[in-house]
Motif scaffolding. Structure first.
Motif, short mmCIF file in Angstrom:
data_model
loop_
_atom_site.label_atom_id
_atom_site.label_comp_id
_atom_site.label_asym_id
_atom_site.label_seq_id
_atom_site.Cartn_x
_atom_site.Cartn_y
_atom_site.Cartn_z
N GLU A 148 125.26 49.40 17.07
CA GLU A 148 126.31 49.25 16.05
C GLU A 148 126.75 50.60 15.53
O GLU A 148 127.94 50.84 15.32
N MET A 149 125.78 51.51 15.32
CA MET A 149 126.14 52.84 14.80
C MET A 149 126.98 53.60 15.82
O MET A 149 127.94 54.28 15.47
N ASP A 150 126.61 53.47 17.08
CA ASP A 150 127.37 54.18 18.12
C ASP A 150 128.80 53.65 18.21
O ASP A 150 129.70 54.36 18.64
N GLY A 151 128.97 52.38 17.81
CA GLY A 151 130.30 51.76 17.93
C GLY A 151 131.23 52.11 16.78
O GLY A 151 132.39 51.70 16.78
N LEU A 152 130.77 52.84 15.77
CA LEU A 152 131.62 53.15 14.62
C LEU A 152 132.63 54.23 14.98
O LEU A 152 132.26 55.27 15.52
N ARG A 153 133.91 53.96 14.70
CA ARG A 153 134.97 54.91 15.05
C ARG A 153 135.84 55.20 13.84
O ARG A 153 136.03 54.33 12.99
N VAL A 154 136.42 56.40 13.83
CA VAL A 154 137.30 56.76 12.71
C VAL A 154 138.62 55.98 12.78
O VAL A 154 139.28 55.76 11.77
N GLU A 155 138.95 55.48 13.99
CA GLU A 155 140.21 54.72 14.14
C GLU A 155 140.05 53.26 13.69
O GLU A 155 141.04 52.55 13.58
N ASP A 156 138.82 52.78 13.46
CA ASP A 156 138.62 51.38 13.09
C ASP A 156 139.45 51.05 11.83
O ASP A 156 139.63 51.91 10.97
N ASN A 157 139.90 49.78 11.75
CA ASN A 157 140.69 49.43 10.55
C ASN A 157 139.80 49.43 9.29
O ASN A 157 140.27 49.68 8.20
N VAL A 158 138.50 49.14 9.47
CA VAL A 158 137.56 49.33 8.36
C VAL A 158 136.54 50.36 8.82
O VAL A 158 135.84 50.16 9.81
N ARG A 159 136.47 51.48 8.11
CA ARG A 159 135.50 52.53 8.49
C ARG A 159 134.19 52.24 7.79
O ARG A 159 134.13 52.15 6.55
N VAL A 160 133.16 52.05 8.61
CA VAL A 160 131.86 51.66 8.05
C VAL A 160 130.94 52.88 8.03
O VAL A 160 130.86 53.63 8.99
N LEU A 161 130.25 53.05 6.89
CA LEU A 161 129.26 54.12 6.77
C LEU A 161 127.92 53.48 6.43
O LEU A 161 127.84 52.61 5.56
N GLN A 198 141.88 61.33 7.42
CA GLN A 198 143.03 61.73 8.23
C GLN A 198 142.85 63.18 8.71
O GLN A 198 143.07 63.47 9.89
N ASP A 199 142.42 64.06 7.80
CA ASP A 199 142.19 65.47 8.17
C ASP A 199 141.14 65.55 9.26
O ASP A 199 141.26 66.34 10.20
N ILE A 200 140.13 64.71 9.12
CA ILE A 200 139.04 64.71 10.10
C ILE A 200 139.56 64.32 11.47
O ILE A 200 139.23 64.93 12.48
N LYS A 201 140.41 63.30 11.45
CA LYS A 201 140.97 62.82 12.71
C LYS A 201 141.82 63.92 13.35
O LYS A 201 141.70 64.20 14.54
N ASN A 202 142.65 64.56 12.50
CA ASN A 202 143.53 65.61 13.03
C ASN A 202 142.74 66.76 13.65
O ASN A 202 143.15 67.34 14.65
N LEU A 203 141.62 67.09 13.04
CA LEU A 203 140.83 68.21 13.54
C LEU A 203 139.87 67.79 14.66
O LEU A 203 139.11 68.59 15.17
N GLY A 204 139.87 66.49 14.96
CA GLY A 204 139.01 65.98 16.03
C GLY A 204 137.54 66.00 15.67
O GLY A 204 136.68 66.09 16.55
#
Ligand code: ATP
Length: 489
Positions: free
Chosen positions: A199-212, A89-95
């Motif tokens: 697939e890696m480029d498609g990973l987003r912090v907003e996804d309902n499942v965050r994949v690493l 969440q902090d990451i998202k807030n700070l962009g």
């Protein structure tokens, strides 16, 4: 479930058609042809049936960073990276752009898989494991399809386990992510790697499942630069062989469920196992326990550990029994090594044995002084003289050499080449590549010959000591460093 319903429905339709008097032969022919085609495609890998191993971060893969020894700095780096996921969440807030990939690189058996599993526990993530080789097929498109399926499985698995994070672990990533255009069937390789990048480029912090994506490799130099650029594998964590303290911690971890006798000193075992990985140390502890069981002991003693160090380093004991004459030659050879080893560093001989193990008919094991990463000229010259001592001893006592020294010579020449490369030879600082072969050969031979002369001079004076040690070694087949030193003192 769907399969069962379809089969039931199909059978019911066929029976109804027969009862109503229809000719169903064309239908049966069509179904058979369709099924045949499906199975043919599946056998050739065109329909992906690969299932990736999945386990939960809190369920089956209950590994934590506390279970990994000797990798403090790697764990610290990894944990910092994982905190990005924990505090999304902090990451998202700070962009901040989310972390998409972590690359663990290092020698085999150092705990890379363990670290990926611990990462899943730490972030409470679903864990999916795959190996780079699982994506390589002869048929174009199959690997890419499997990459898509891997990411989908990770998301599904996290949703099933009601988790918001998933960690995909790909071992041996260099097989799937090697530099493009280098293999013969490069179309398939390139498509698979491209799909991974997509697939890696498609990973987003907003996804309902965050994949690493966590990947491991022993050959980071083979990876395609596209994988390593920022935004893909952002973090590269080096997982190295453990140092002495690290080895001690790993030994403690792998002996915590084993009954140890009072004489066991893990500090000494850690000291004697320079160069061993976590996997070696795990095997060492296991072998010691097996040995204790074989001897009918209730506890594991230091001598069990000593024996298993030999086994892990050199391989299992062999059934082959050399002739008496050969045994004598092997003993003389090893005593030669040991005498010179004690000369260059007192107290350095750990064991001396003429029991055949792995590739060797006998061996002398040295106790490493301390973990050494830099070598001086004296150190390298001493190593060369210890290597040559076996052959020189055979020559002095038996009058000739044998083929048993070929490996020693290889190591001696390698050490001499290191001296040449490091500017320690009479030529001073040179560029090894532009040095004429002849001059290189003469300089290396000169270094080796000088040590050989010194060893010959030293051992010729010790013929009497040879006789005394030889008798005992032939009788007992193995003597400890202390026993050996009692003869030379
Ligand atoms: P590879 O590169 O060959 O896949 P790896 O680095 O992934 O190897 P792991 O599979 O993690 O190595 O380790 C194999 C086994 O070795 C582990 O199951 C564990 O028992 C032991 N081991 C390795 N490293 C460590 C460590 N640092 N601490 C404790 N145990 C370890």
């Amino acid at each position: 479930m769907f399969k069962e319903i379809s089969i039931g429905f199909g059978l019911a339709t066929i029976i109804s058609l027969i009862v109503m008097g229809y000719d169903i032969t064309p239908f049966i022919f069509l179904i058979a042809a369709g099924a045949g085609l499906f199975y043919l495609a599946r056998a050739r890998g065109m329909v992906s049936t690969k299932n990736f191993k999945s386990s939960s971060g809190t369920g089956r893969c209950e590994i934590s960073f506390r279970d990994i020894g000797g990798q403090e700095s790697a764990i610290q780096e990894l944990r910092e990276a994982l905190d990005f996921i924990k505090h999304h969440q902090d990451i998202k807030n700070l962009g901040i752009r989310p972390l998409k990939g972590i690359l663990l690189s290092g020698p085999p058996g150092t705990g890379k898989t363990l670290m990926a599993k611990a990462a899943a526990s730490y972030t409470d993530a679903a864990f999916i494991a795959a190996s780079g080789s699982e994506f390589i097929e002869m048929y174009a498109g199959v690997g890419a399809q499997r990459v898509r399926k891997l990411f989908q499985t990770a998301r599904d698995s996290a949703l099933r386990q009601k988790k918001t994070n998933a960690i995909i672990f790909i071992d041996e990533i260099e097989i799937l992510g090697g530099k493009r255009g280098q293999t013969t069937s490069h179309l398939e390789y390139d498509q698979t790697l491209n799909q991974l990048l997509v697939e890696m480029d498609g990973l987003r912090v907003e996804d309902n499942v965050r994949v690493l994506l966590v990947a491991a490799t022993n050959r980071a130099d083979m990876l395609d630069p596209a994988l390593l650029r920022p935004g893909r594998f952002d973090r590269r964590v080096k997982v190295d062989l453990p140092d002495k303290e690290g080895r001690k911690v790993i030994l403690q971890l792998h002996t915590r469920n084993k009954p140890l006798a009072r004489d066991v000193n893990l500090e000494i075992i850690a000291k004697e196992t320079f160069g061993m990985s976590g996997a070696h140390l795990e095997s060492l502890a296991n072998e010691a326990a097996i040995l204790a069981m074989r001897e009918g002991c209730r506890e594991i003693s230091q001598h069990h550990f000593n024996e298993s160090i030999d086994k892990v380093m050199m391989g299992g004991k062999l059934d082959k029994q050399p002739s008496e004459l050969e045994m004598k030659r092997v003993a003389i050879h090893e005593i030669g090594h040991a005498l010179v080893s004690e000369k260059v560093r007192a107290g350095s001989v750990s064991t001396l044995t003429i029991t055949p193990r792995g590739e060797a008919l006998g061996y002398m094991r040295q106790t490493p002084e301390d973990d050494t990463y830099l070598y001086t000229k004296d150190y390298l010259e001493n190593q060369i003289s210890v290597m040559l001592a076996g052959a020189v001893a055979e020559e002095i006592i038996l009058g000739n050499r044998s083929t048993g020294s070929a490996n020693d010579f290889e190591q001696a020449v390698r050490a001499a080449e290191t001296m040449l490369r490091s500017g320690m030879s009479e030529l001073g600082i040179v560029c090894l590549e532009s040095l004429p072969q002849d001059l290189k050969h003469r300089t290396i031979s000169g270094i080796v010959r000088e040590q050989e002369e010194q060893v010959r001079e030293y051992l010729t004076d010790l013929k009497e000591v040879f006789d005394n040690i030889l008798k005992v070694l032939l009788e007992k087949e193995k003597i400890t460093g202390e026993e050996f030193r009692s003869f030379i003192n």
